[in-house]
Design an enzyme around this catalytic site. Sequence first.
Site, PDB file in Angstrom:
ATOM      1  N   ALA A   1      17.265-108.450   9.250  1.00  0.00           N
ATOM      2  CA  ALA A   1      17.583-108.593   7.785  1.00  0.00           C
ATOM      3  C   ALA A   1      18.846-109.569   7.710  1.00  0.00           C
ATOM      4  CB  ALA A   1      17.630-107.611   6.899  1.00  0.00           C
TER       5      ALA A   1
ATOM      6  N   LYS B   1      15.434 -96.238   5.686  1.00  0.00           N
ATOM      7  CA  LYS B   1      16.688 -95.618   5.636  1.00  0.00           C
ATOM      8  C   LYS B   1      16.624 -94.327   4.770  1.00  0.00           C
ATOM      9  CE  LYS B   1      17.125 -97.937   8.513  1.00  0.00           C
ATOM     10  NZ  LYS B   1      16.096 -98.777   9.317  1.00  0.00           N
TER      11      LYS B   1
ATOM     12  N   ILE C   1      11.883 -99.137  15.553  1.00  0.00           N
ATOM     13  CA  ILE C   1      11.044 -98.629  14.637  1.00  0.00           C
ATOM     14  C   ILE C   1      10.478 -97.204  15.099  1.00  0.00           C
ATOM     15  CG2 ILE C   1       8.679 -98.572  13.496  1.00  0.00           C
ATOM     16  CD1 ILE C   1       9.134-101.599  13.076  1.00  0.00           C
TER      17      ILE C   1
ATOM     18  N   THR D   1       9.501-107.689   3.471  1.00  0.00           N
ATOM     19  CA  THR D   1       9.475-106.351   4.287  1.00  0.00           C
ATOM     20  C   THR D   1      10.558-105.496   4.174  1.00  0.00           C
ATOM     21  OG1 THR D   1       8.285-107.923   5.814  1.00  0.00           O
ATOM     22  CG2 THR D   1       9.216-105.883   6.756  1.00  0.00           C
ATOM     23  N   CYS D   2      11.935-106.073   4.410  1.00  0.00           N
ATOM     24  CA  CYS D   2      13.001-105.291   4.202  1.00  0.00           C
ATOM     25  C   CYS D   2      13.105-104.358   3.101  1.00  0.00           C
ATOM     26  CB  CYS D   2      14.134-106.250   4.444  1.00  0.00           C
ATOM     27  SG  CYS D   2      16.007-105.289   4.035  1.00  0.00           S
TER      28      CYS D   2
ATOM     29  N   GLY E   1       8.396-114.308   6.868  1.00  0.00           N
ATOM     30  CA  GLY E   1       8.546-113.208   7.735  1.00  0.00           C
ATOM     31  C   GLY E   1       7.634-112.885   8.768  1.00  0.00           C
TER      32      GLY E   1
ATOM     33  N   HIS F   1      43.668 -91.575  11.111  1.00  0.00           N
ATOM     34  CA  HIS F   1      43.254 -90.392  11.848  1.00  0.00           C
ATOM     35  C   HIS F   1      43.047 -89.160  10.793  1.00  0.00           C
ATOM     36  CE1 HIS F   1      43.659 -87.010  14.622  1.00  0.00           C
ATOM     37  NE2 HIS F   1      44.271 -86.425  13.795  1.00  0.00           N
TER      38      HIS F   1
HETATM   39  P1  FAD Z   1      10.277-110.743   5.366  1.00  0.00           P
HETATM   40  O1  FAD Z   1      11.234-109.781   4.648  1.00  0.00           O
HETATM   41  O2  FAD Z   1       9.119-110.215   6.040  1.00  0.00           O
HETATM   42  O3  FAD Z   1       9.679-111.352   3.948  1.00  0.00           O
HETATM   43  C1  FAD Z   1       8.607-112.404   3.898  1.00  0.00           C
HETATM   44  C2  FAD Z   1       7.963-112.410   2.704  1.00  0.00           C
HETATM   45  O4  FAD Z   1       7.067-113.502   2.366  1.00  0.00           O
HETATM   46  C3  FAD Z   1       7.346-111.379   2.399  1.00  0.00           C
HETATM   47  O5  FAD Z   1       7.438-110.723   1.200  1.00  0.00           O
HETATM   48  C4  FAD Z   1       5.687-111.873   2.334  1.00  0.00           C
HETATM   49  O6  FAD Z   1       4.848-111.349   1.417  1.00  0.00           O
HETATM   50  C5  FAD Z   1       6.230-113.217   1.836  1.00  0.00           C
HETATM   51  N1  FAD Z   1       5.047-114.298   2.152  1.00  0.00           N
HETATM   52  C6  FAD Z   1       4.561-114.598   3.319  1.00  0.00           C
HETATM   53  N2  FAD Z   1       3.659-115.552   3.430  1.00  0.00           N
HETATM   54  C7  FAD Z   1       3.666-115.971   2.250  1.00  0.00           C
HETATM   55  C8  FAD Z   1       2.978-116.956   1.626  1.00  0.00           C
HETATM   56  N3  FAD Z   1       2.015-117.765   2.110  1.00  0.00           N
HETATM   57  N4  FAD Z   1       3.077-117.271   0.091  1.00  0.00           N
HETATM   58  C9  FAD Z   1       3.924-116.351  -0.572  1.00  0.00           C
HETATM   59  N5  FAD Z   1       4.747-115.407   0.270  1.00  0.00           N
HETATM   60  C10 FAD Z   1       4.471-115.025   1.210  1.00  0.00           C
HETATM   61  N6  FAD Z   1      16.176-105.204   9.829  1.00  0.00           N
HETATM   62  C11 FAD Z   1      17.428-104.666   9.771  1.00  0.00           C
HETATM   63  O7  FAD Z   1      18.438-105.678   9.794  1.00  0.00           O
HETATM   64  N7  FAD Z   1      17.829-103.387   9.584  1.00  0.00           N
HETATM   65  C12 FAD Z   1      16.988-102.439   9.313  1.00  0.00           C
HETATM   66  O8  FAD Z   1      17.520-101.280   9.147  1.00  0.00           O
HETATM   67  C13 FAD Z   1      15.652-102.866   9.661  1.00  0.00           C
HETATM   68  N8  FAD Z   1      14.573-101.956   9.288  1.00  0.00           N
HETATM   69  C14 FAD Z   1      13.320-102.057   9.397  1.00  0.00           C
HETATM   70  C15 FAD Z   1      12.451-100.885   9.258  1.00  0.00           C
HETATM   71  C16 FAD Z   1      11.218-101.494   9.331  1.00  0.00           C
HETATM   72  C17 FAD Z   1      10.093-100.136   9.240  1.00  0.00           C
HETATM   73  C18 FAD Z   1      10.597-102.612   9.348  1.00  0.00           C
HETATM   74  C19 FAD Z   1       9.230-102.850   9.674  1.00  0.00           C
HETATM   75  C20 FAD Z   1      11.708-103.634   9.689  1.00  0.00           C
HETATM   76  C21 FAD Z   1      12.951-103.573   9.513  1.00  0.00           C
HETATM   77  N9  FAD Z   1      13.925-104.398   9.800  1.00  0.00           N
HETATM   78  C22 FAD Z   1      15.284-104.013   9.827  1.00  0.00           C
HETATM   79  C23 FAD Z   1      13.494-105.662   9.959  1.00  0.00           C
HETATM   80  C24 FAD Z   1      13.641-106.520   8.579  1.00  0.00           C
HETATM   81  O9  FAD Z   1      12.810-106.091   7.701  1.00  0.00           O
HETATM   82  C25 FAD Z   1      13.373-108.153   8.700  1.00  0.00           C
HETATM   83  O10 FAD Z   1      14.067-108.631   9.781  1.00  0.00           O
HETATM   84  C26 FAD Z   1      13.370-108.605   7.320  1.00  0.00           C
HETATM   85  O11 FAD Z   1      12.667-108.338   6.468  1.00  0.00           O
HETATM   86  C27 FAD Z   1      13.175-110.333   7.848  1.00  0.00           C
HETATM   87  O12 FAD Z   1      13.287-111.025   6.576  1.00  0.00           O
HETATM   88  P2  FAD Z   1      12.579-112.577   6.174  1.00  0.00           P
HETATM   89  O13 FAD Z   1      13.050-112.936   4.927  1.00  0.00           O
HETATM   90  O14 FAD Z   1      12.479-113.289   7.261  1.00  0.00           O
HETATM   91  O15 FAD Z   1      10.947-111.746   6.122  1.00  0.00           O
HETATM   92  P1  NAD Z   2      11.124-103.623  19.371  1.00  0.00           P
HETATM   93  O1  NAD Z   2      10.857-104.578  19.743  1.00  0.00           O
HETATM   94  O2  NAD Z   2      12.308-102.821  18.872  1.00  0.00           O
HETATM   95  O3  NAD Z   2      10.359-102.205  20.188  1.00  0.00           O
HETATM   96  C1  NAD Z   2       9.176-102.346  20.578  1.00  0.00           C
HETATM   97  C2  NAD Z   2       9.014-101.423  21.836  1.00  0.00           C
HETATM   98  O4  NAD Z   2       7.791-101.435  22.190  1.00  0.00           O
HETATM   99  C3  NAD Z   2       9.838-102.020  22.956  1.00  0.00           C
HETATM  100  O5  NAD Z   2      10.709-101.095  23.675  1.00  0.00           O
HETATM  101  C4  NAD Z   2       8.939-102.461  24.142  1.00  0.00           C
HETATM  102  O6  NAD Z   2       9.195-102.312  25.333  1.00  0.00           O
HETATM  103  C5  NAD Z   2       7.545-101.622  23.813  1.00  0.00           C
HETATM  104  N1  NAD Z   2       6.412-102.013  24.164  1.00  0.00           N
HETATM  105  C6  NAD Z   2       5.937-103.135  24.083  1.00  0.00           C
HETATM  106  N2  NAD Z   2       4.661-103.111  24.473  1.00  0.00           N
HETATM  107  C7  NAD Z   2       4.407-101.623  24.850  1.00  0.00           C
HETATM  108  C8  NAD Z   2       3.153-101.134  25.202  1.00  0.00           C
HETATM  109  N3  NAD Z   2       2.121-101.886  25.605  1.00  0.00           N
HETATM  110  N4  NAD Z   2       3.256-100.002  25.727  1.00  0.00           N
HETATM  111  C9  NAD Z   2       4.343 -99.134  25.507  1.00  0.00           C
HETATM  112  N5  NAD Z   2       5.645 -99.796  24.841  1.00  0.00           N
HETATM  113  C10 NAD Z   2       5.545-101.085  24.782  1.00  0.00           C
HETATM  114  O7  NAD Z   2       9.895-103.593  18.104  1.00  0.00           O
HETATM  115  P2  NAD Z   2       9.835-102.560  16.772  1.00  0.00           P
HETATM  116  O8  NAD Z   2      10.329-101.018  17.051  1.00  0.00           O
HETATM  117  O9  NAD Z   2       8.285-102.367  16.541  1.00  0.00           O
HETATM  118  O10 NAD Z   2      10.652-103.165  15.538  1.00  0.00           O
HETATM  119  C11 NAD Z   2      10.100-104.620  15.185  1.00  0.00           C
HETATM  120  C12 NAD Z   2      11.235-105.454  14.875  1.00  0.00           C
HETATM  121  O11 NAD Z   2      11.468-104.908  13.762  1.00  0.00           O
HETATM  122  C13 NAD Z   2      12.130-105.393  15.850  1.00  0.00           C
HETATM  123  O12 NAD Z   2      12.364-106.704  16.166  1.00  0.00           O
HETATM  124  C14 NAD Z   2      13.513-104.947  15.109  1.00  0.00           C
HETATM  125  O13 NAD Z   2      14.686-105.877  15.392  1.00  0.00           O
HETATM  126  C15 NAD Z   2      12.974-104.792  13.373  1.00  0.00           C
HETATM  127  N6  NAD Z   2      13.573-103.534  13.002  1.00  0.00           N
HETATM  128  C16 NAD Z   2      14.773-103.346  12.963  1.00  0.00           C
HETATM  129  C17 NAD Z   2      15.516-102.177  12.666  1.00  0.00           C
HETATM  130  C18 NAD Z   2      16.956-102.064  12.726  1.00  0.00           C
HETATM  131  O14 NAD Z   2      17.512-103.158  12.516  1.00  0.00           O
HETATM  132  N7  NAD Z   2      17.634-100.807  12.523  1.00  0.00           N
HETATM  133  C19 NAD Z   2      14.641-101.189  12.379  1.00  0.00           C
HETATM  134  C20 NAD Z   2      13.274-101.390  12.361  1.00  0.00           C
HETATM  135  C21 NAD Z   2      12.735-102.656  12.786  1.00  0.00           C
END
Ligand code: FAD
Ligand code: NAD
Length: 466
Positions: free
Chosen positions: A321, A51, A185, A41-42, A145, A445
């Site tokens: 991540a 980003k 998000i 996902t990351c 993930g 500074h």
């Molecule tokens: P994932 O990154 O979800 O990877 C899991 C992998 O497993 C996937 O590639 C999937 O295809 C694979 N997989 C699943 N099932 C199987 C299977 N059965 N066989 C083979 N492969 C499989 N976090 C931050 O810290 N900073 C950020 O700025 C940030 N921004 C984000 C922005 C968005 C839009 C989103 C959606 C998330 C963001 N996150 C951010 C959260 C971050 O992406 C996740 O916390 C992180 O990717 C989790 O890592 P993971 O390795 O646990 O799983």
């Molecule tokens: P989040 O948990 O950050 O926010 C979800 C929001 O939706 C919360 O404020 C919650 O109160 C609200 N919500 C829940 N149910 C609702 C409803 N029925 N109606 C209205 N509001 C409702 O989740 P996200 O923004 O979807 O992100 C998912 C995950 O991805 C997070 O756990 C986050 O850690 C990770 N992520 C991290 C980053 C980063 O580190 N910069 C960026 C993107 C995503």
Amino acid sequence: MKSYDVTVIGSGPGGYVAAIRCAQLGMKTALIEKYNTLGGTCLNVGCIPSKALLDSSHHYESAVKHFAEHGIEVPGEVKVNLEQMIARKQAVVDQTTGGIDFLMKKNKIEVFNGLGSFVDANRIKIETEGDSEEIESKNVIIATGSKPASLPFITLDKERIITSTEALKLKEIPKHMIVIGGGVIGLELGQVYKRLGADVTVVEYMDRIIPTMDASLSKELAKVLKKQKFKILTSHQVEAVERKGDTIHVKAKNKKGEPVEIEGDYCLVSVGRKAYTEGLNLEAAGVKANDRGQIEVNDHLQTNVSNIYAIGDVVRGAMLAHKAEEEGTMAAEIIAGQKPHIDYNLIPGVVYTWPEVASVGKTEEELKEAGADYKTGSFPMRALGRSRASMDIDGLIKVLADSKTDEILGVHMIGARAADMIAEAVVAMEFRASSEDVSRMSHAHPTFTEAIKEACLAVDDRALHV
Ligand code: FAD
Ligand code: NAD
């Protein structure tokens, strides 16, 4: 049958880091990923592409709103080329995921592209279209993930009622994007499209945006976003989302129970993510998941089956991540017989809006609830020379410290480059620094980090520049 010391399922930041650390420790390692590109996902649809779009849209906003004040004149109109912006984002993603391919080769990790599923606790089937093979492994690390969560009454058509994945590749700039969920998000991607010209309405169920962070950050961020013309509806419970033609109708109830209807052309559903275990066939290995679908692990990231570990978004804790990466390293080291440790209290959280929001340690609400005896110091970014030089005057830094020992218990910041500055607070807390320790350290500074020193001084009521 091919045989390994460790097989990692899932190649996100948890999985690929676990695989590298296993290989570094001399274990024969396999990595299974169901998609063709590594990075999870990351790298593909999360941290990196979001980003990239935040950076591009920030440049555009600066050009339109701030260049003139800086004395920079642009001949003609500054325009968005969304197709190019999305293409650049994809190029960044491709380069970054390609980097993981390189790292796998460098560390002699065998990569299998296909869906991994358990045959039993030591055997894994890898299925690709029309083909399948089995491997055996002494240990397995599950790193599969998470996926976007939704609400039961929402049909995600992935065209106009979308998740973050689709929001990262829109073909047009929405006129009015309704964002359900004022978390990370919703605010990050909401800000991308707001900067590009969309109206954005955020509908949040709780009484404040980013509700899990310190309330001072929610308040300050809401203030700044409202200045940026975001519409924010807190304490609103969404009850229906309907598409009629190209119009999306979101029906909600406000705090008083009155109906509210919002109309837009896109609706981003960002109400959290859920652990992903579909297709893994956990039952065949006897691995237990809880009622939220998360794989249950003990403090050693070990599941109820002793040779199977799980890390990252698929287990309890923050879905970040860097949390997944720490757990990847830890699982590998435990399998190798080492005794690693993660301090979950010191995993920072960041929201990459501008101003950025960053936090580590306890929030003030958590300290109050625990009945802790604490003192606070806070410093506004606008009082810094550095902030005025770059015109980034919004935000503040708040430090929470133990009343008796002065040990720093939490640092919460909103302001320019908070995402990078939070590292100083993590280091200080890792070494159990007092607010006085940090306030006596020289901070260059002019830098934004001077606000950390000043907030620490403010704990003792002796900030210098306010
Ligand atoms: P994932 O990154 O979800 O990877 C899991 C992998 O497993 C996937 O590639 C999937 O295809 C694979 N997989 C699943 N099932 C199987 C299977 N059965 N066989 C083979 N492969 C499989 N976090 C931050 O810290 N900073 C950020 O700025 C940030 N921004 C984000 C922005 C968005 C839009 C989103 C959606 C998330 C963001 N996150 C951010 C959260 C971050 O992406 C996740 O916390 C992180 O990717 C989790 O890592 P993971 O390795 O646990 O799983
Ligand atoms: P989040 O948990 O950050 O926010 C979800 C929001 O939706 C919360 O404020 C919650 O109160 C609200 N919500 C829940 N149910 C609702 C409803 N029925 N109606 C209205 N509001 C409702 O989740 P996200 O923004 O979807 O992100 C998912 C995950 O991805 C997070 O756990 C986050 O850690 C990770 N992520 C991290 C980053 C980063 O580190 N910069 C960026 C993107 C995503």
